[in-house]
Design an enzyme around this catalytic site. Structure first.
Site, short mmCIF file in Angstrom:
data_model
loop_
_atom_site.label_atom_id
_atom_site.label_comp_id
_atom_site.label_asym_id
_atom_site.label_seq_id
_atom_site.Cartn_x
_atom_site.Cartn_y
_atom_site.Cartn_z
N ARG A 88 0.85 -1.19 0.00
CA ARG A 88 0.00 0.00 0.00
C ARG A 88 0.89 1.25 0.00
O ARG A 88 2.01 1.23 0.47
CB ARG A 88 -0.90 0.02 1.24
CG ARG A 88 -2.05 -0.98 1.17
CD ARG A 88 -2.95 -0.88 2.39
NE ARG A 88 -2.32 -1.35 3.59
CZ ARG A 88 -1.74 -0.60 4.50
NH1 ARG A 88 -1.73 0.72 4.37
NH2 ARG A 88 -1.18 -1.12 5.57
N TYR A 216 -1.44 -3.54 -6.78
CA TYR A 216 -1.29 -4.21 -5.48
C TYR A 216 -2.62 -4.26 -4.72
O TYR A 216 -3.39 -3.29 -4.72
CB TYR A 216 -0.22 -3.49 -4.63
CG TYR A 216 -0.22 -4.04 -3.23
CD1 TYR A 216 0.34 -5.30 -2.99
CD2 TYR A 216 -0.85 -3.39 -2.19
CE1 TYR A 216 0.29 -5.86 -1.72
CE2 TYR A 216 -0.90 -3.94 -0.92
CZ TYR A 216 -0.34 -5.18 -0.70
OH TYR A 216 -0.40 -5.75 0.55
N ASP A 296 -9.41 -9.65 8.99
CA ASP A 296 -8.89 -8.31 8.69
C ASP A 296 -9.88 -7.17 8.94
O ASP A 296 -9.47 -6.11 9.36
CB ASP A 296 -8.42 -8.26 7.24
CG ASP A 296 -7.53 -7.05 6.94
OD1 ASP A 296 -6.68 -6.72 7.78
OD2 ASP A 296 -7.70 -6.42 5.88
C1 OXD Z 1 -3.14 -4.59 5.28
C2 OXD Z 1 -3.79 -5.76 4.68
O1 OXD Z 1 -2.21 -4.03 4.67
O2 OXD Z 1 -4.65 -6.33 5.34
O3 OXD Z 1 -3.55 -4.20 6.37
O4 OXD Z 1 -3.47 -6.12 3.52
MN MN Z 2 -5.23 -5.26 7.09
#
Ligand code: OXD
Ligand code: MN
Length: 602
Positions: A88, A216, A296
């Protein structure tokens, strides 16, 4: 290649079968995007197996995907992303609200008109020679009132294949969008994968995302961070719910009772491992089990009984590969034996995926860039290499993850990488204190985002990169859940990453973390005592079951102790941090910080 039409004439800009339907807004937007991006073809994704097979074949043919060993990893593929496009990009991620203050000091901001102008210039003609894919998706169980739909338009078939795993995608969400009329608009193009021409922009007031120049996951699979966290957190604020960077697990005790826990940790701090935890042997023999609801993201809303009910908006895992092994996370390893897309891992001589920490006795021959592996030149797998797999392949996947009503949350856990000061676990005194504990969270940075790794930063509720509005308003929103009739979860803080003087980790972590979860649930049920300190309740001696865990005296002292002087400095720094938000920071949180800072002086 029969399922993917490349003929624009046969694939008009309207949703299949939608003439005169409530999809007019969607059709108009798709037509507008097509006019701007000028694709050669438009394909409406239905999420079918045939469509997926055709896309996979196309990506194998053009080298986007490389087939892995069919015997050991059936139906699994490797994708190598551009070496400059592996994480990211927080410095290129913007929240475009009308007023800059609404985005807050925690976000990069641009005025919406400027943001659109910048992005539309990039998107102009960018899909020439490419197919434009329209992906209707639903975040959350398709029939849940807590779920929300979106549509991502992209020119990346890799994104389509990943979105199919990570969301409920295709015909069913399209039908829900037709019923509801409301959806999040996400426009994505990989552009030229040029880091100089890369931006991830959010327009929360318009439920719109524009992402250009990256393939990505977190930048390109728009259902995940962009929608389910940045846009959703903004939307949740006005609708009275919470969109959080949290795993959700169910902890079943030998009596067959299951308590659900939501836990926020910054990226690459072990959320996937905790969500899929396998209890230590003695616990397993006694009948303890951990059920995975999500690894997540967690969307939570108060139910009629006053408790918070949570869903996992995702349908798959986009997990960090390095460190995943039969020891650290057997459930993840079992999940990714088939039907998995690996991104930026190494490969063995017999074409199996490989990463550092896999510990399977094999050796890589090719690194994540596709070069011959040479240990002197770096790891075989990129530290942020990933697997994408359906949650249904996880042996511990909870059937309750599909429950439209969500699961009731008994405990919320905050945690980060804190090599010093912070003990293994403590409990907040009440909701307001718990919100402060979350707001004050700190952690060392990881490879999940570009930039330096191992630098301490405040990452409130693990939402620093993901909160779609001003953190001061976000904390106010959190505080607002403490209302008459609310039966809120208890809030805890954990630190699995405390280090000793020699730099080694003091707590064994992984499955042993269950011991800490057990104490939390005992606290929830009023069955365990605690030692009250200014920072909160610490476990009483021997109330965490440590049978079979060997801890040195240093470890015991640091994991279960309270270091007054260090906390005095920490609270001074927390006070400075809250002050960075100016008068918008809720007074209740500042008062709480002051109260504890004072107690620490005594
Ligand atoms: C993050 C992911 O970067 O869950 O938090 O991919
Ligand atoms: Mn994450």
């Amino acid at each position: 290649m029969n399922a993917i039409s490349h003929d624009v004439a046969k694939q008009p800009a309207v949703a299949p079968g939608s003439e005169g339907s409530k999809l007019a807004a969607l059709n108009a937007w798709v037509a507008e995007v097509a006019a701007l991006t000028k694709p050669d073809a438009i394909h409406w994704c239905d999420g079918s197996d045939a469509e997926n097979a055709a896309l996979i074949a196309q990506m194998q043919a053009d080298g986007t995907l490389i087939k892995l060993n069919e015997t050991t990893h059936p139906n699994s593929y490797l994708h190598r992303s551009h070496p400059d496009d592996v994480a990211r990009v927080e410095h290129l991620t913007f929240v475009c609200t009308t007023k800059q203050d609404d985005a807050g000091p925690n976000n990069h901001w641009m005025a919406p008109a400027d943001g659109h102008a910048k992005m539309d210039a990039l998107f102009d003609g960018c899909m020439k020679g490419r197919t434009m894919y329209v992906i209707p998706y639903c975040m959350g169980p398709i029939d849940s009132p807590l779920s929300r739909c979106g549509v991502e338009i992209t020119d990346s078939p890799y994104v389509v294949a990943n979105m199919r795993i990570m969301t409920r995608m295709g015909a069913a969400p399209l039908a829900r969008i037709e019923r509801e009329g409301k959806f999040v608009r996400g426009l994505h193009s990989i552009g030229e994968l040029d880091p100089e021409r890369r931006f991830i922009m959010h327009f929360p007031e318009e439920l719109t995302i524009k992402s250009f120049g990256s393939g990505y996951g977190g930048n390109a699979l728009l259902g995940k961070k962009c929608h389910a966290l940045r846009i959703a957190s903004h939307q949740a604020r006005s609708e009275g719910w919470l969109a959080e960077h949290m795993l959700i697990l169910g902890l079943e005790n030998p009596q067959g009772e299951t308590h659900y826990i939501a836990a926020a940790f910054p990226s690459a701090c072990g959320k996937t491992n905790l969500a899929m935890l396998i209890p230590p042997e003695g616990y397993r023999a006694d009948g303890w089990k951990v059920w995975t609801v999500g690894d997540d993201i967690c969307w939570m809303r108060p139910g009629a009984d006053g408790r918070l009910y949570a869903i996992n908006p995702e349908a798959g895992f986009f997990g960090v590969a390095p460190g995943t092994s039969a020891k650290s996370n057997p459930n993840a390893l079992k999940s990714i034996q088939s039907n998995t897309i690996f991104t930026n891992v190494g490969v063995t001589a017999d074409n199996q995926p490989w990463w550092e920490g896999l510990d399977d006795g094999q050796q890589p021959v090719t690194d994540w860039r596709g070069n011959a592996y040479d240990a002197a030149k770096g790891p075989a797998a990129h530290p942020n290499s990933r697997f994408t797999v359906s949650a249904r392949q996880c042996p511990s996947y909870s059937p309750e993850a599909e429950n439209a009503a969500g699961v009731p949350i008994s405990a919320i856990v905050f945690g980060g990488r804190r090599p010093s000061l912070v003990p293994l676990v403590f409990e907040a005194r009440d909701w307001t204190h718990g919100v402060l504990v979350g707001a004050a969270m700190g952690s060392e940075t990881t490879a999940a985002a570009t930039g330096a790794v191992g630098v301490m930063r405040r990452d409130p509720m693990a939402m620093k990169p993901f909160c779609g509005y001003n953190f001061a308003d976000y904390f106010t929103h959190w505080l607002s859940f403490d209302q008459a009739g609310a039966k809120l979860p208890k809030i805890f803080h954990v630190n699995w990453f405390r280090k000793g003087d020699d730099g080694s980790f003091l707590w064994p972590g992984f499955g042993e973390n269950l011991r800490v979860l057990e104490w939390m649930i005992q606290r929830v049920k009023g069955e365990a005592g605690s030692v009250e300190t200014p920072i909160g309740h610490l476990p009483k001696d021997d109330e965490i079951n440590l049978d079979g865990v060997e801890l040195t005296d240093e470890a015991r002292a640091k994991l279960f102790g309270f270091e007054r002087e260090g906390w005095q400095a920490e609270f001074a720094s927390i006070g400075d941090y809250l002050d960075e938000y100016g008068p918008r920071m809720p007074q209740a949180l500042k008062d709480e910080q002051q109260r504890i800072a004072k107690a620490l002086q005594n």
